[in-house]
Design a protein around this motif. Structure first.
Motif, mmCIF file in Angstrom:
data_model
loop_
_atom_site.group_PDB
_atom_site.id
_atom_site.type_symbol
_atom_site.label_atom_id
_atom_site.label_comp_id
_atom_site.label_asym_id
_atom_site.label_seq_id
_atom_site.Cartn_x
_atom_site.Cartn_y
_atom_site.Cartn_z
ATOM 1 N N GLU A 293 0.849 -1.215 0.000
ATOM 2 C CA GLU A 293 0.000 0.000 0.000
ATOM 3 C C GLU A 293 0.878 1.256 0.000
ATOM 4 O O GLU A 293 0.579 2.230 -0.692
ATOM 5 N N ALA A 294 1.957 1.209 0.786
ATOM 6 C CA ALA A 294 2.835 2.390 0.862
ATOM 7 C C ALA A 294 3.460 2.655 -0.508
ATOM 8 O O ALA A 294 3.549 3.806 -0.960
ATOM 9 N N GLU A 295 3.859 1.602 -1.181
ATOM 10 C CA GLU A 295 4.467 1.791 -2.505
ATOM 11 C C GLU A 295 3.442 2.358 -3.499
ATOM 12 O O GLU A 295 3.747 3.267 -4.265
ATOM 13 N N ALA A 296 2.217 1.814 -3.444
ATOM 14 C CA ALA A 296 1.172 2.285 -4.364
ATOM 15 C C ALA A 296 0.851 3.751 -4.103
ATOM 16 O O ALA A 296 0.609 4.529 -5.038
ATOM 17 N N ALA A 297 0.858 4.146 -2.818
ATOM 18 C CA ALA A 297 0.515 5.530 -2.461
ATOM 19 C C ALA A 297 1.535 6.506 -3.046
ATOM 20 O O ALA A 297 1.220 7.672 -3.292
#
Ligand code: HEM
Length: 452
Positions: A293-297
């Motif tokens: 999720e952090a990477e996608a954000a």
């Protein structure tokens, strides 16, 4: 090498039962621990199951000319087809010509031109989810089938099938369902001219499908003849313009249609199953879900770069395909006698390479059953033998759509992870079922929550 006992009639029946129910359950403990197993198989004559990377390399690369795709696989995948030869089932010189002709359609640069379409389709799907009440339940397997279908149909045909897309999609599903079951006549080696149940079931959907494609192809041919520059820049136009760089000869209309069908059959379910398993595995791993999720954000603006930038999401997807390879078996037939290590391979033997077993093999992986995407992070990934991990096959017949599928998967996953969190509905542990591709048995229900 450990021989299997000769098949008795009862053994054959039991084998048939296992194969019809769920082929991956027919593997024994020995398959997961031995590098090569050879012997009379209960159903397919003399078979050699190869789980030894150097031997796999010999089959797929060094002595590949001796290992053609086997007749049973070709017959199943050609069920109901009339004229035209797709890349997946072509052999010999016809395959070489087709592969040379189609390769320019799948270069990294060409595939990158589809990134925007992939993202738009994924965003539209998430928009639809978020219009529902918070915590709504989705059948995530169907949702992934839907989004990969949308992506494939827009990259292949632009909006040319939008008019009758429901019928087209339904026909595709019925066709895949018809060919996805093991036919008793094949198991008992009945002569090829005896009609299979699958051919009856496949006939009507395939006819509808072919007619629709014929209409689309003819309309597009007319448009190109009238005003070449105005033709949409999709795979259909590319197929109609493609030619063999050695001879300059293009594809016949029948071959164009056969390859459209091939791209849909080879590229749709495989990608959608892999995405479904990835979302399931992420729902079971708070640590990797948070990292993804952090990477996608923090995604950069151009989705064409995401495959090379998003190392975590890519690693998660690759690990999901290790545990649940969408194509769980590859098969070949030995054209002549060969030796794989210490094992004799007689002419005519069926050679089975099973990514399902290989990816869980005790000699090749530490904690083979565990979900550990770190295996595929840059640095660690180089330690994996090229022939120990085969979601897309290997050698000259490696998946032509691998880059397309990887880019699509990273874009769909990043789009979902940026905006939603999916949690598994209690009691929904999925069981893998092999029907050509490896899918969860039954529906996979997940709850969708908005984030961000
Ligand atoms: C071949 C897997 C997506 C088109 C293959 C093979 C595998 C595979 C294992 C080799 C079969 C063998 O050697 O017997 C996958 C997986 C995918 C995927 C796991 C998604 C996650 C796609 C896509 C397309 C595609 C998106 C096209 C748009 C093909 C074709 C071949 C092939 C045409 C035959 C290549 C040849 O024989 O030259 N695929 N595939 N695949 N795949 Fe894929």
């Amino acid at each position: 090498y450990a021989p299997t006992p000769r098949a008795t009639p009862a053994g054959r029946l039991q084998g048939l039962w296992l194969l019809a129910r769920n082929p991956i359950e027919s593997w024994t403990q020995a398959h997961y621990t031995q590098p090569i197993l050879a012997g009379e198989s209960p159903l397919f004559g003399y078979a050699v199951v190869v789980n030894h990377p150097p031997a796999i390399r010999r089959v797929l690369v060094d002595n590949a000319a001796n290992y053609e795709k086997d007749p049973l696989q070709l017959r199943i995948l050609k069920t109901g087809s009339s004229g035209g030869e797709g890349l997946f089932t072509a052999t010999g010189d016809a395959w070489k010509r087709t592969r040379r002709t189609l390769s320019p359609l799948f270069t990294p640069r060409r595939v990158a031109t589809f990134a925007g379409l992939m993202q738009n389709n994924a965003e539209a799907r998430v928009d639809r989810w978020l219009k529902r009440r918070p915590g709504a339940i989705l059948e995530i397997d169907r949702e992934m089938t839907g989004v990969t279908y949308d992506i494939l149909s827009t990259t292949l045909f632009s909006d040319a099938i939008a008019k009758d897309s429901t019928g087209f999609e339904r026909a595709l599903m019925q066709y895949l369902d018809a060919i996805g079951r093991v036919d008793p006549l094949d198991v008992f080696n009945a002569p090829a001219w005896l009609p299979r149940i699958a051919s009856f079931r496949a006939r009507a959907p395939l006819a509808f499908f072919t007619q629709t494609m014929m209409r689309i192809v003819e309309e597009r041919q007319a448009l190109i003849a009238r005003d070449n520059a105005s033709a949409p820049d999709d795979l259909l136009t590319a197929l109609l313009r493609a030619s063999d760089p050695e001879t300059g000869i293009g594809l016949s209309t029948e071959d164009v249609i056969a390859n459209l069908l091939t791209f849909i059959v080879a590229g749709h379910e495989t990608t959608s199953r892999a995405l479904t398993w990835t979302l399931y595995l992420l729902s079971q791993s708070p640590e990797w879900r948070a990292r993804a999720e952090a990477e996608a954000a923090n995604a950069s603006p151009d989705p064409a770069n995401w495959l090379d930038e998003m190392h975590t999401i890519r690693a998660v997807f690759e690990e999901a395909m290790r545990l649940y390879p969408p194509a769980p078996v590859l098969t070949r037939e030995a054209q002549d006698f060969d030796r794989l290590g210490e094992t004799n391979v007689p002419k005519g033997a069926l050679v089975i390479i099973s990514p399902w077993i290989l990816h869980r093999h005790k000699l090749l992986w530490t904690q083979p059953e565990a979900f550990m995407p770190e295996r595929f992070l840059p640095g660690a990934r180089d330690a994996i033998d090229r022939f120990a991990y085969l979601p897309f096959g290997g050698g000259a017949r490696v998946c032509i759509g691998a880059r397309f599928a990887m880019l699509e998967a990273v874009i769909v996953l990043a789009t979902i992870l940026r905006r939603t969190r999916l949690t598994l509905v209690a009691g929904e542990e999925p069981k893998p079922l092999q029907r050509i591709t490896l899918r969860p048995q039954g529906r996979l229900a997940m709850q969708v929550h908005k984030i961000g």
